[in-house]
Write an enzyme that holds these catalytic residues in place. Structure first.
Site, short mmCIF file in Angstrom:
data_model
loop_
_atom_site.label_atom_id
_atom_site.label_comp_id
_atom_site.label_asym_id
_atom_site.label_seq_id
_atom_site.Cartn_x
_atom_site.Cartn_y
_atom_site.Cartn_z
N ALA A 81 56.80 52.28 57.58
CA ALA A 81 57.28 53.55 57.05
C ALA A 81 58.80 53.50 56.97
CB ALA A 81 56.83 54.68 57.97
N GLU A 123 49.33 48.74 58.33
CA GLU A 123 48.32 49.80 58.15
C GLU A 123 47.84 49.86 56.69
OE1 GLU A 123 50.78 52.76 60.22
OE2 GLU A 123 49.04 53.12 61.51
N GLU A 143 55.55 50.11 66.18
CA GLU A 143 55.97 51.52 66.28
C GLU A 143 56.35 51.92 67.69
OE1 GLU A 143 53.47 50.37 64.54
OE2 GLU A 143 53.16 51.52 62.69
C1 TC6 Z 1 55.98 52.98 60.89
O1 TC6 Z 1 55.68 52.13 60.10
C2 TC6 Z 1 55.15 54.16 61.14
C3 TC6 Z 1 54.05 54.38 60.39
C4 TC6 Z 1 53.28 55.59 60.52
C5 TC6 Z 1 53.64 56.62 59.51
C6 TC6 Z 1 52.71 57.84 59.48
N1 TC6 Z 1 62.75 51.81 57.51
O2 TC6 Z 1 66.44 44.32 60.48
P1 TC6 Z 1 67.24 44.00 59.28
C7 TC6 Z 1 66.60 48.43 57.21
S1 TC6 Z 1 57.39 52.91 61.75
C8 TC6 Z 1 63.99 51.95 57.03
O3 TC6 Z 1 68.70 43.88 59.42
P2 TC6 Z 1 65.97 41.44 59.09
C9 TC6 Z 1 67.56 48.11 58.32
O4 TC6 Z 1 68.05 49.27 58.90
C10 TC6 Z 1 58.17 51.43 61.22
N2 TC6 Z 1 64.92 50.98 57.03
O5 TC6 Z 1 66.69 42.72 58.51
C11 TC6 Z 1 68.62 47.34 57.58
O6 TC6 Z 1 69.41 48.28 56.89
P3 TC6 Z 1 70.98 48.09 56.75
C12 TC6 Z 1 57.55 50.23 61.82
C13 TC6 Z 1 64.55 49.81 57.54
O7 TC6 Z 1 65.70 40.55 57.94
C14 TC6 Z 1 67.82 46.57 56.53
O8 TC6 Z 1 66.58 47.28 56.41
N3 TC6 Z 1 58.25 49.05 61.39
C15 TC6 Z 1 63.27 49.59 58.05
O9 TC6 Z 1 66.72 40.92 60.27
C16 TC6 Z 1 67.51 45.14 56.92
O10 TC6 Z 1 66.90 45.13 58.20
C17 TC6 Z 1 59.25 48.52 62.09
O11 TC6 Z 1 59.60 48.98 63.15
C18 TC6 Z 1 62.34 50.66 58.02
N4 TC6 Z 1 61.09 50.52 58.47
O12 TC6 Z 1 64.58 41.95 59.70
C19 TC6 Z 1 59.90 47.29 61.49
N5 TC6 Z 1 63.20 48.32 58.52
O13 TC6 Z 1 71.14 46.85 55.94
C20 TC6 Z 1 61.38 47.47 61.46
C21 TC6 Z 1 64.40 47.76 58.27
O14 TC6 Z 1 71.44 49.31 56.09
N6 TC6 Z 1 62.08 46.41 60.79
N7 TC6 Z 1 65.22 48.66 57.69
O15 TC6 Z 1 71.46 47.93 58.16
C22 TC6 Z 1 62.26 45.18 61.29
O16 TC6 Z 1 61.71 44.81 62.30
C23 TC6 Z 1 63.18 44.25 60.55
O17 TC6 Z 1 63.98 45.04 59.72
C24 TC6 Z 1 62.50 43.18 59.68
C25 TC6 Z 1 63.58 42.44 58.84
C26 TC6 Z 1 61.79 42.17 60.60
C27 TC6 Z 1 61.51 43.78 58.71
#
Ligand code: TC6
Length: 725
Positions: A81, A123, A143
């Site tokens: 998300a 999901e 999450e």
């Molecule tokens: C969920 O899914 C809930 C679902 C239920 C709903 C009902 N959203 O980490 P990086 C941005 S909760 C928005 O540097 P990498 C990040 O801030 C979510 N932005 O890259 C950064 O922005 P900046 C569950 C996001 O290659 C840019 O993307 N998912 C999100 O080292 C690059 O990110 C997670 O918790 C996001 N979801 O790693 C996964 N994700 O450039 C969270 C990233 O402006 N993400 N950004 O600073 C990660 O673990 C890592 O970003 C990665 C990529 C492994 C996908």
């Protein structure tokens, strides 16, 4: 024609939504390829959710399309998300409904995963009828790290597909697993040899069409039953590790719900649990930490500046700190030349490094071949500074004395090559004064590691007045190579972390002398979520260290400062903490956890008597309020003076270096939650008793007067992506 359970379920998404083009639709023969495109990580923003609904409808109506494949554009499938949207009220179509719509589709939908499928991304894949991954792909439900649970069916579909044990392993830990493990767990139907997700999806689609494989909906699967005890045990284990964080426990509870109710009821319950956590302070704190992590290295002064070459480093001093720094560098592929006074000291340093590296091999963090390479090739030992003539960067980790450090830097200035970065690992000394003894102050920087340096995550990159931007960039680069969390700090006594620590420790001592016990203070901080209280930490670090500092500072102490003597009296008796088996706690037979030392209370009673202090009986809440007010006030001063660029830099320093619970987001985030007005009014009330110690930070007063928060300051800095719209 929908599956039996799904026939009864209402398809809650309006099918009139039009695509805005972020999910493209392309017919490849009889297969529809839907590409999710929302750089950089294909987060499931409102536009993407709307598009998915529209594309699924298009697919249902497209008679030429027999199967659909969902893929992600760029580096990943879908990372979940859009976390930034969580700050705003949820807008339809909600993700669970979008995913229900995918699952309800009457023709097969396949998720073809490359990079990562995380959170809502997995999901979505679980809502598809089949999942294929390419090699190297990872799937997970992280999450929990954001203080929430998977809220789009993950807690209900994953156990039905992969079993309760696997769900209990993956969801409360949030740890992703690789494609092969995912296939073994039944999460992926196949791991493709194709390098490209589209090709993998098309190949899988062909087999589904050719074999007429029936649709498989996770919601309709029945997982083998488990004993309810499995959940009770998991909850107990997870709660112990979580130390106050709620989401891991709620993850277990949500999975348990899957074992107790129908899919539809389970989904409703999951949504309720998700919404409650999404609206919690813990989620706000962890989302703040997520974005703060990513903002730390985004500094205007190094934007677009390339770091200097960094392949080999020198380390001066082979004590615990120097050997730890050398270990961390060696383990991450750098060559290290370590300098010590004589061969005996070099031998000791080598033994410490060997022990550290051996420990990493035992834990599986390093291979035996890497260990071999370190000692055959990467590590050089020398007593001669001239051996540092070719290294790219030197970290000095000698005795914490300004004159000793100055001598080291004079020698480094004489031997190091032009452009080499000269770094001091001092934890409080003046980096400007150290730089000034060299002819190249622009190359001098502070790199403050925390002990044990090969394990502790924090690195303060201390920027002196003349430090060149590419030297700062190189400091951050070293942090990256050594897998540290690097925080930019300015020069002052103690930089960000130790300066704030000194203040809240002083507040704790006042709390104790005024009537509480060190054990009560420790208990309150443990309950707050710190892994240890300040007095247990002092015992671990060695009470003689603080004693030496107090003696050093005695001549310059302001007479208005309240001075407490109990810690000095303890040291006079030779109680230096764990290493002498006695400090605030008594450590029987080398135990690492002690029991309260009752003699400390007698020493405190004496001090109160001498100073005519009537012991107050502070409640736990009062202890916490004082302790936190001291921390926040000093932190605000640190930001006000530019020692920390933004409140978020303080938060991450305290989280990574001082055990501040991440789920509270750091002291500034905590202060925002409590309300800055309340913190300031507390400080003003305490100032009535001790006006010297409790001088409110101007920044705090300004923020309260203008109705702003520390989060607003982060946003104003323009570098915190959490604040971006
Ligand atoms: C969920 O899914 C809930 C679902 C239920 C709903 C009902 N959203 O980490 P990086 C941005 S909760 C928005 O540097 P990498 C990040 O801030 C979510 N932005 O890259 C950064 O922005 P900046 C569950 C996001 O290659 C840019 O993307 N998912 C999100 O080292 C690059 O990110 C997670 O918790 C996001 N979801 O790693 C996964 N994700 O450039 C969270 C990233 O402006 N993400 N950004 O600073 C990660 O673990 C890592 O970003 C990665 C990529 C492994 C996908």
């Amino acid at each position: 024609r929908r599956g039996s359970a799904l026939c009864l379920r209402e398809f809650r998404v309006s099918s009139s939504i039009k695509s805005s083009g972020q999910v493209s639709y392309e017919l490849r023969g009889d297969v529809a390829v839907m590409t999710v495109s929302n750089a950089p990580v294909n987060a499931l923003s409102l536009a993407i959710r709307q598009d998915l609904v529209a594309r699924i409808k298009q697919f249902e109506e497209d008679e030429a399309a027999k199967v659909a494949v969902i893929v992600g554009e760029g580096k990943v499938f879908i990372a979940g998300a859009d976390i930034r949207e969580f700050k705003r009220p949820a807008t339809e179509p909600h993700l669970p409904d979008v995913i229900d719509g995918i699952e309800a589709c009457t023709k097969p939908v396949i998720a073809a995963i490359h990079g990562v499928a995380l959170g809502g991304g997995l999901e979505v894949a679980l809502g598809c009828h089949f999942r294929v991954g390419v090699k190297g792909a990872k799937v997970g439900l992280p999450e929990v790290h954001l203080g929430i649970i998977p809220g789009a069916g993950g807690t209900q579909r994953l156990p039905r597909l992969a079993g309760y044990e696997k769900a209990l392993e993956m969801i409360p830990s949030g740890a992703p697993i690789g494609a092969d493990a995912a296939k073994a767990a039944g999460i992926l139907d196949d791991v493709s040899d194709e390098a490209d997700a589209v090709a993998a999806g098309l190949a899988f689609a062909r087999s589904v069409i050719d074999n007429g494989t029936p649709l498989r909906r996770c919601s309709e699967l029945v997982a083998p039953a488990v004993d309810a005890q499995v959940f009770a045990d998991a909850k107990a284990a997870v709660a112990k590790r979580a130390r106050g964080q709620k989401s891991p426990v709620v993850c277990v509870e949500a999975i348990e719900v899957a074992s107790q109710t129908s899919f539809a009821d389970g989904m409703a319950k999951e949504r309720e649990m998700f919404m409650e956590l999404k609206n919690s302070a813990q989620h706000r704190a962890l989302a703040h930490a997520f974005f703060a992590d990513r903002a730390l290295g985004k500094l205007p002064e190094i934007e677009g500046i390339a770091p200097r070459t960094l392949k080999s480093i020198g380390v001066i001093g082979g004590g615990t700190m120097g050997a730890g720094i050398a270990t961390g560098a060696l383990m991450n592929g750098l060559s290290v030349t370590l300098i010590e006074r004589d061969d005996e000291a070099l031998g000791r340093a080598k033994a410490t490094i060997a022990k550290n590296v051996g420990g990493a091999v035992k834990k599986g963090k390093l291979s035996a071949e890497q260990e071999q390479r370190i000692f055959d090739k990467a590590l050089s030992l020398s007593t001669d500074y001239a051996s540092l003539s070719e290294v790219d960067l030197v970290v000095e980790a000698v005795f914490e004395d300004i004159d000793v450090k100055k001598q080291v830097f004079e020698k480094l200035d004489a031997v190091c090559k032009e452009g080499a970065v000269l770094a001091t690992n001092t934890s409080y000394l003046d980096v400007n004064a150290i730089a000034a003894v060299t002819k190249r102050p622009q190359d001098v920087i502070g790199l403050h590691f925390f002990s044990p340096a090969h394990i502790m995550k924090l690195l303060e990159v201390v920027v002196a007045d003349k430090t060149a931007p590419d030297v700062i960039a190189t400091g951050f680069q070293l942090g990256k190579i050594m897998r540290k969390i690097a925080v930019r700090a300015g020069v002052c006594d103690g930089f960000i972390g130790n300066r704030i620590l000194a203040t809240y420790r002083a507040a704790a001592d006042a709390i104790v002398v005024d009537g509480s016990t060190p054990f009560e203070v420790d208990d309150v901080m443990l309950e707050f979520g710190f892994p240890m209280g300040p007095y247990a930490v002092a015992d671990l670090a060695g009470l003689d260290i603080g004693w030496a500092t107090r003696k050093r500072k005695a001549p310059t102490r302001d007479p208005r400062e309240r001075y407490f003597t109990f810690a000095d009296r303890m040291c006079e008796q030779g109680w230096f903490g764990q290493k002498t088996s006695k400090g605030y706690y008594v450590y029987e037979d080398g135990a690492r956890k002690g029991t309260p030392n009752p003699a400390v209370l007698d020493i405190l009673t004496e001090e109160r008597k001498e100073k005519q202090i009537n012991a107050q009986n502070l409640s736990k809440e009062q202890i916490l309020d004082r302790y936190m007010a001291a921390m926040v006030n000093e932190a605000a001063k640190v930001v006000e003076e530019g020692i920390a660029l933004r409140p978020l830099d303080v938060d991450m320093t305290l989280i990574y270096g001082y055990g501040f619970p991440r789920w509270r987001g750091g002291p500034m985030q905590y202060a925002d939650e409590i309300g800055l007005e309340k913190i300031l009014s507390n400080i003003k009330a305490y100032a009535e008793e001790d006006g010297y110690f409790w001088q409110p930070a101007k920044l705090l007063e300004e923020l309260v007067a203008s109705g702003r928060s520390f989060a607003d300051l982060n946003a104003e800095s323009g570098n915190n992506s959490a604040a971006k719209k």
